[in-house]
Design a protein around this motif. Structure first.
Motif, short mmCIF file in Angstrom:
data_model
loop_
_atom_site.label_atom_id
_atom_site.label_comp_id
_atom_site.label_asym_id
_atom_site.label_seq_id
_atom_site.Cartn_x
_atom_site.Cartn_y
_atom_site.Cartn_z
N THR A 46 29.48 -25.57 7.56
CA THR A 46 28.88 -25.28 6.25
C THR A 46 29.31 -23.89 5.80
N GLY A 47 29.24 -23.66 4.49
CA GLY A 47 29.67 -22.35 3.96
C GLY A 47 31.13 -22.08 4.28
N ALA A 48 31.96 -23.14 4.17
CA ALA A 48 33.35 -23.04 4.62
C ALA A 48 34.31 -22.55 3.55
N SER A 49 33.81 -22.20 2.36
CA SER A 49 34.72 -21.82 1.27
C SER A 49 35.15 -20.36 1.32
N SER A 50 34.53 -19.57 2.18
CA SER A 50 34.88 -18.14 2.24
C SER A 50 34.41 -17.57 3.57
#
Length: 252
Positions: free
Chosen positions: A10-14
């Motif tokens: 999760t929260g893999a965009s940055s």
């Protein structure tokens, strides 16, 4: 690891999520990546597909504060891949202000995202792992979880302490049941990401690549708790647990 695994982040965009995705792809693992910012995820997927064509990368939009969506997205990834080997509860925010300064909204948002939403992710992951009777749950806490800390970090540190406590309670339960499911808690030190890019004079800070490589190494070890990078944060964590409040007040 010789066999490829399916890893949900999760929260893999940055930040740490993005960095860990690169490290896992490099070792041949398939990835289930979710975040609010799907445009950022698409860019990451294109890069990983180019560099690691044998790795399967699947994307889904997820706002972890939408708790129903957490459960549906985790189940959808499980159905798509057939199973999930590892779930990394990474999504979080770094807002926070001193208590009593009129910024309750920022502190509440930090508490809801870093603790309540993390609880939802752990629930969703464990539901799948209990059905499979296997899996590895990883929670990303923080070195700030070791002690209560002042000012802007007070609420953030408390949420990360709560997350670590949830993880430990789960480990005790699983050990008691002799379950094959594993739980690892990471305590990252200062790793340069978007969340702290404006913070200056940070001691012992490392770049994101170094930090994420250390996190993946710690995850692969399967240990219950890991400070990352191990040096200097393992001895710092040991000291932090034992320093009197008067000393903490001078340091922080």
């Amino acid at each position: 690891m010789s066999m490829s695994q399916t890893i949900l982040i999760t929260g893999a965009s940055s930040g740490l999520g993005e960095g860990m995705a690169r490290e896992f792809a490099a070792q041949g693992d398939n990835l289930a990546l979710c975040a609010r910012r799907t445009d950022r995820l698409e860019i990451l997927k294109a890069e990983l597909n180019r560099d690691y064509p044998k790795v399967t990368v699947s994307l889904r939009a997820l706002d972890v504060n939408d708790h129903d969506q957490v459960f549906s997205v985790f189940r959808a990834f499980r159905d798509e891949f057939g199973s999930l080997d590892r779930v990394i509860v990474n999504a979080g925010i770094g807002k926070g202000q001193p208590l009593g300064t009129g910024k309750f909204g920022a502190n509440r948002q930090t508490a809801e995202t870093n603790f309540v939403a993390a609880l939802a992710q752990m629930e969703a992951a464990m539901e799948i792992f209990r059905e499979q009777n296997r899996g590895h749950l990883v929670t990303v806490s923080s070195v700030t979880a070791i002690r209560g800390l002042p000012g802007n970090v007070t609420t953030y540190a408390a949420t990360k302490a709560g997350l670590a406590s949830l993880s430990e309670g789960l480990r005790v339960e699983l050990a008691k049941a002799k379950s094959p499911i594993k739980v690892t808690t990471l305590y990252p030190g200062y790793i340069r990401t978007e969340i702290n890019e404006k913070v200056r004079n940070t001691p012992f800070i490392v770049d994101a690549e170094t930090g994420c490589r250390a996190m993946v190494k710690a995850i692969n070890s399967g240990k219950a708790e890991c400070f990352v990078p191990a040096w200097p944060w393992t001895p710092i964590g040991f000291l932090l647990r034992r320093l009197p409040v008067s000393v903490l007040a001078r340091i922080f």
